[in-house]
Design an enzyme around this catalytic site. Sequence first.
Site, mmCIF file in Angstrom:
data_model
loop_
_atom_site.group_PDB
_atom_site.id
_atom_site.type_symbol
_atom_site.label_atom_id
_atom_site.label_comp_id
_atom_site.label_asym_id
_atom_site.label_seq_id
_atom_site.Cartn_x
_atom_site.Cartn_y
_atom_site.Cartn_z
ATOM 1 N N ASP A 1 -52.072 3.063 -4.827
ATOM 2 C CA ASP A 1 -52.610 1.837 -5.390
ATOM 3 C C ASP A 1 -52.308 1.710 -6.881
ATOM 4 O O ASP A 1 -52.118 2.703 -7.587
ATOM 5 C CB ASP A 1 -54.123 1.775 -5.189
ATOM 6 C CG ASP A 1 -54.519 1.683 -3.732
ATOM 7 O OD1 ASP A 1 -53.662 1.307 -2.913
ATOM 8 O OD2 ASP A 1 -55.676 2.002 -3.407
ATOM 9 N N LYS A 2 -52.321 0.484 -7.350
ATOM 10 C CA LYS A 2 -52.026 0.189 -8.752
ATOM 11 C C LYS A 2 -52.854 1.050 -9.702
ATOM 12 O O LYS A 2 -52.316 1.638 -10.648
ATOM 13 C CB LYS A 2 -52.300 -1.289 -9.022
ATOM 14 C CG LYS A 2 -52.208 -1.696 -10.484
ATOM 15 C CD LYS A 2 -52.574 -3.156 -10.676
ATOM 16 C CE LYS A 2 -52.570 -3.538 -12.145
ATOM 17 N NZ LYS A 2 -52.940 -4.961 -12.354
#
Length: 355
Positions: free
Chosen positions: A169-170
């Site tokens: 994830d970011k």
Amino acid sequence: MKETIDYNEDELLSSPLISEDEEGDDDRMYEHFAIVVDKGQSPMRVDKFLCERMSDRSRSRIQAAADAGNVLVGDKPVKSSYKVKPLDRISVVLPYPMRVLEIIPEDIPLDIVYEDDDVIVVNKRAGMVVHPGFGNYTGTLVNALTWHLRDLPLFRDGDMRAGLVHRIDKNTSGLLVVAKSEGSHAYLAKQFFDHTIERRYIALVWGNMEADEGTVTGNIARSVKDRLKMAVYDDPAIGKHAVTHYRVLKRFGYVTLIECRLETGRTHQIRVHMEHIGHPLFNDERYGGDVILRGTTFAKYKQFIDNCFDMLPRQALHAKTLGFVHPRTRELMRFDSELPDDMASVIAKWEGYVK
């Protein structure tokens, strides 16, 4: 007269394409096909057979998959030269083909942990999106890789999936492996498909975990209440099977430092599994960890938590360990990364608090 060859289209299976604004589901980084050969099939090389039936996949991609052991007849890998026979059941795992999206090579610094002619292992910083998508067309890991590997055939055409076999994830930091050739891409994709990749994460979660170690099992699918979130479902017909193993590293009373080992790789898996058992990740805005869930009502404690949130403005999750079999040498490789400063500082702050 050319013989007409039929195959059962119900046996042709593929995973759905990834939407450009979400990350984290390894299954969507490759596609799986199963084809049952018709009874009247005459002998034919398997690469030619598959190329005729999967017309949008090039023969070179299929041959690379076969070289990597990703083309199976029954349960046994076969080479491109294998001659198909009637009623053979052929399975193929391929990295996803190119997507139409202009990739702008960007000279963005990369924290390269390891690199050779076949793979590159990078330590992604929190805040960096892995690949371009809605709202994130520049500044991504793929933009940086396209610049760094611009002389390689796999990265010349601006493929947004070039070399990717998994994502994080970011706002999660940590290790990713990226393939540098078609053959390496296929070989690594099969390991992720078979769930043989070793991945260990460090997470800080709310609450005092009841057991020193355990396993969370529950199908994961998109939440019907909030399309930006995933949710756990008891119905086996909904979502994808997901398994997360965890063990406690340190207890701080109101929060717990744990290690998570992924058996599967689903979208937001650790985040949604921890929320499901009542222990959301510390400062995970999407899954309710960005408020005080455990602790006292003292003003000093609230100030302490606010300071921690300021120091760590993201979910407390780091992909610390990554292990895989090298696509060329077939040796097991294992990499480990240090906790980033923001997580390490908050953990040290909690250690000071409990003392």
